[in-house]
Design a protein around this motif. Structure first.
Motif, PDB file in Angstrom:
ATOM      1  N   LYS A  45       0.838  -1.219   0.000  1.00 58.89           N
ATOM      2  CA  LYS A  45       0.000   0.000   0.000  1.00 58.89           C
ATOM      3  C   LYS A  45       0.868   1.263   0.000  1.00 58.89           C
ATOM      4  N   ALA A  46       2.182   1.100   0.331  1.00 57.87           N
ATOM      5  CA  ALA A  46       3.053   2.272   0.509  1.00 57.87           C
ATOM      6  C   ALA A  46       4.009   2.445  -0.675  1.00 57.87           C
ATOM      7  N   ASP A  47       4.434   3.705  -0.891  1.00 54.78           N
ATOM      8  CA  ASP A  47       5.459   3.982  -1.913  1.00 54.78           C
ATOM      9  C   ASP A  47       6.853   3.745  -1.348  1.00 54.78           C
ATOM     10  N   VAL A  48       6.988   3.921  -0.031  1.00 49.85           N
ATOM     11  CA  VAL A  48       8.296   3.854   0.607  1.00 49.85           C
ATOM     12  C   VAL A  48       8.086   3.510   2.080  1.00 49.85           C
ATOM     13  N   ALA A  49       9.065   2.816   2.683  1.00 47.97           N
ATOM     14  CA  ALA A  49       8.991   2.503   4.121  1.00 47.97           C
ATOM     15  C   ALA A  49      10.172   3.172   4.836  1.00 47.97           C
ATOM     16  N   ILE A  50       9.933   3.500   6.111  1.00 46.06           N
ATOM     17  CA  ILE A  50      10.987   4.110   6.940  1.00 46.06           C
ATOM     18  C   ILE A  50      11.090   3.279   8.215  1.00 46.06           C
ATOM     19  N   GLU A  51      12.300   2.752   8.508  1.00 45.62           N
ATOM     20  CA  GLU A  51      12.489   1.840   9.635  1.00 45.62           C
ATOM     21  C   GLU A  51      13.362   2.479  10.710  1.00 45.62           C
ATOM     22  N   PHE A  52      12.808   2.708  11.901  1.00 49.12           N
ATOM     23  CA  PHE A  52      13.556   3.172  13.072  1.00 49.12           C
ATOM     24  C   PHE A  52      13.073   2.350  14.255  1.00 49.12           C
ATOM     25  N   THR A  53      13.622   1.132  14.453  1.00 45.29           N
ATOM     26  CA  THR A  53      13.220   0.332  15.609  1.00 45.29           C
ATOM     27  C   THR A  53      14.374   0.183  16.596  1.00 45.29           C
ATOM     28  N   GLY A  54      15.448  -0.483  16.201  1.00 50.62           N
ATOM     29  CA  GLY A  54      16.573  -0.675  17.119  1.00 50.62           C
ATOM     30  C   GLY A  54      17.459  -1.806  16.652  1.00 50.62           C
ATOM     31  N   PHE A  59      17.359  -5.787  11.383  1.00 52.38           N
ATOM     32  CA  PHE A  59      17.707  -6.640  10.237  1.00 52.38           C
ATOM     33  C   PHE A  59      16.503  -7.454   9.763  1.00 52.38           C
ATOM     34  N   GLY A  60      15.736  -8.021  10.698  1.00 51.30           N
ATOM     35  CA  GLY A  60      14.547  -8.794  10.313  1.00 51.30           C
ATOM     36  C   GLY A  60      13.553  -7.928   9.550  1.00 51.30           C
ATOM     37  N   ASN A  61      13.353  -6.707  10.036  1.00 53.38           N
ATOM     38  CA  ASN A  61      12.424  -5.801   9.356  1.00 53.38           C
ATOM     39  C   ASN A  61      12.942  -5.417   7.965  1.00 53.38           C
ATOM     40  N   VAL A  62      14.253  -5.165   7.893  1.00 52.84           N
ATOM     41  CA  VAL A  62      14.850  -4.791   6.598  1.00 52.84           C
ATOM     42  C   VAL A  62      14.648  -5.925   5.594  1.00 52.84           C
ATOM     43  N   MET A  63      14.888  -7.161   6.043  1.00 50.25           N
ATOM     44  CA  MET A  63      14.773  -8.287   5.105  1.00 50.25           C
ATOM     45  C   MET A  63      13.328  -8.452   4.625  1.00 50.25           C
ATOM     46  N   LYS A  64      12.359  -8.224   5.516  1.00 50.14           N
ATOM     47  CA  LYS A  64      10.943  -8.327   5.092  1.00 50.14           C
ATOM     48  C   LYS A  64      10.658  -7.287   4.004  1.00 50.14           C
ATOM     49  N   MET A  66      12.906  -5.836   1.998  1.00 49.08           N
ATOM     50  CA  MET A  66      13.654  -6.158   0.772  1.00 49.08           C
ATOM     51  C   MET A  66      12.931  -7.252  -0.004  1.00 49.08           C
ATOM     52  N   GLU A  67      12.450  -8.275   0.720  1.00 47.61           N
ATOM     53  CA  GLU A  67      11.736  -9.368   0.049  1.00 47.61           C
ATOM     54  C   GLU A  67      10.444  -8.867  -0.582  1.00 47.61           C
ATOM     55  N   ALA A  68       9.844  -7.825   0.015  1.00 45.95           N
ATOM     56  CA  ALA A  68       8.608  -7.257  -0.546  1.00 45.95           C
ATOM     57  C   ALA A  68       8.918  -6.295  -1.704  1.00 45.95           C
ATOM     58  N   GLY A  69      10.198  -5.983  -1.910  1.00 46.45           N
ATOM     59  CA  GLY A  69      10.598  -5.142  -3.046  1.00 46.45           C
ATOM     60  C   GLY A  69      10.269  -3.670  -2.883  1.00 46.45           C
ATOM     61  N   ILE A  70      10.135  -3.200  -1.631  1.00 47.13           N
ATOM     62  CA  ILE A  70       9.743  -1.794  -1.405  1.00 47.13           C
ATOM     63  C   ILE A  70      10.991  -0.926  -1.146  1.00 47.13           C
ATOM     64  N   PRO A  71      10.998   0.330  -1.606  1.00 47.43           N
ATOM     65  CA  PRO A  71      12.080   1.234  -1.225  1.00 47.43           C
ATOM     66  C   PRO A  71      12.059   1.472   0.290  1.00 47.43           C
ATOM     67  N   LEU A  72      13.236   1.364   0.931  1.00 43.90           N
ATOM     68  CA  LEU A  72      13.295   1.417   2.399  1.00 43.90           C
ATOM     69  C   LEU A  72      14.415   2.340   2.883  1.00 43.90           C
ATOM     70  N   VAL A  73      14.059   3.232   3.788  1.00 46.65           N
ATOM     71  CA  VAL A  73      15.004   4.104   4.483  1.00 46.65           C
ATOM     72  C   VAL A  73      15.207   3.508   5.880  1.00 46.65           C
ATOM     73  N   VAL A  74      16.462   3.242   6.265  1.00 45.85           N
ATOM     74  CA  VAL A  74      16.724   2.617   7.569  1.00 45.85           C
ATOM     75  C   VAL A  74      17.569   3.543   8.442  1.00 45.85           C
ATOM     76  N   GLY A  75      17.004   3.865   9.623  1.00 49.46           N
ATOM     77  CA  GLY A  75      17.740   4.694  10.575  1.00 49.46           C
ATOM     78  C   GLY A  75      18.229   3.922  11.783  1.00 49.46           C
ATOM     79  N   SER A  76      17.695   2.692  11.992  1.00 48.26           N
ATOM     80  CA  SER A  76      18.144   1.900  13.150  1.00 48.26           C
ATOM     81  C   SER A  76      19.652   1.744  13.101  1.00 48.26           C
ATOM     82  N   THR A  77      20.266   1.787  14.279  1.00 50.49           N
ATOM     83  CA  THR A  77      21.717   1.611  14.368  1.00 50.49           C
ATOM     84  C   THR A  77      22.004   0.280  15.059  1.00 50.49           C
ATOM     85  N   GLY A  78      23.270  -0.132  15.021  1.00 47.81           N
ATOM     86  CA  GLY A  78      23.706  -1.312  15.762  1.00 47.81           C
ATOM     87  C   GLY A  78      23.409  -2.634  15.080  1.00 47.81           C
ATOM     88  N   TRP A  79      23.134  -2.638  13.759  1.00 47.10           N
ATOM     89  CA  TRP A  79      22.829  -3.899  13.074  1.00 47.10           C
ATOM     90  C   TRP A  79      23.691  -4.067  11.810  1.00 47.10           C
TER      91      TRP A  79
END
Ligand SMILES: NC(=O)c1ccc[n+]([C@@H]2O[C@H](COP(=O)([O-])OP(=O)(O)OC[C@H]3O[C@@H](n4cnc5c(N)ncnc54)[C@H](O)[C@@H]3O)[C@@H](O)[C@H]2O)c1
Length: 238
Positions: A45-54, A59-64, A66-79
């Motif tokens: 439903k989205a054009d882009v996703a933004i990930e700030f969890t921790g 990494f699990g969220n990023v892989m989901k 990537m597998e869904a083929g959506i553009p993703l901005v990741v701000g979480s650190t430590g992974w």
């Protein structure tokens, strides 16, 4: 632009505020309580996703995503030990990925100054270099992702330092990063070159989270409709 927000904590809420102000729509909000809703069908439903969890969940969220083929901005650190796997998944699925240890425009300018200063200091062996970072007490990772980026930039030029340590330097080739946790600091980073004659110090002090949130939304605007791997340098034209 339709945004999926993954992580609705301090940063997720700050990003929502900026995104709405800039005329975007939040079509999906994922937090720990509804993490199972992070599915390819919902992300579509989205054009882009933004990930700030921790560090533990990123990494699990990023892989989901990537597998869904959506553009993703990741701000979480430590992974970032998993970054190569995420980039490989991005290339495989035709998604887009932009990861930054710090989204603030000011810090990205500071990164460029840090690189230049390290190049200038490289021949001057009388100076010893060290880093300090200060964050609020809820921060889970140490040193901060921003401090690691700064340290890697220093190590690229200052060849008598071979690696960073998250303590005071024990050996001459240790690049010290001292981490302090003091509320409510959103993020202060200092690089100091010290000699018997003088000190040279550069410092970035975030006053609030607005800079990170604005940068993350700018990155999302840049990434929507793209495929491949990008950095904040691409967004800011450095
Ligand atoms: N890159 C940057 O510019 C920048 C700036 C600030 C913070 N950060 C990083 O962003 C991350 C989040 O920071 P914050 O201050 O918002 O933290 P926070 O603890 O306030 O918020 C994190 C949120 O993620 C949620 N969460 C945890 N696991 C989850 C999961 N599996 N699925 C969905 N949601 C989940 C938590 O419930 C919480 O609401 C940290 O890693 C921090 O270091 C990066």
């Amino acid at each position: 632009m339709k945004i999926a927000l993954i992580g609705y904590g301090k940063m997720g809420k700050a990003i929502e505020e900026i995104a709405l102000q800039r005329g975007h729509e939040i079509v999906l909000t994922i937090d720990i309580s509804n993490a199972a809703d992070l599915t390819a069908a919902n992300l579509s439903k989205a054009d882009v996703a933004i990930e700030f969890t921790g560090p533990e969940s990123a990494f699990g969220n990023v892989m989901k995503c990537m597998e869904a083929g959506i553009p993703l901005v990741v701000g979480s650190t430590g992974w970032l030990q998993h970054l190569q796997d995420a980039e490989a998944a991005c290339k495989k699925s035709g998604a887009a990925l932009l990861v930054a240890s710090n989204f603030s425009v000011g810090v990205n300018i500071f990164f460029e100054i840090n690189k230049k200063l390290a190049q200038l200091m490289a021949p001057h062996k009388d100076y010893d270099v060290a880093l300090e970072e200060i964050h609020h007490t809820q921060k889970k990772d140490a040193p901060s992702g921003t401090a690691i980026t700064l340290a890697e930039q220093v190590l690229a030029s200052i060849k008598n330092k071979t690696h960073w340590v998250n303590t005071a330097a024990v050996n001459p080739d240790d690049l010290s990063i001292i981490s302090k946790r003091i509320d409510p600091a959103p993020g202060t980073h200092t690089i100091t070159y010290s000699s018997a004659i003088d000190d040279i110090e550069i410092r970035h002090t975030a006053h609030n989270r607005k800079g990170f949130a604005t940068g993350a939304v700018l990155a999302a605007e840049f990434l929507a409709g793209k495929k491949g791997i990008y950095t904040m340098s691409d967004v800011l034209g450095f």
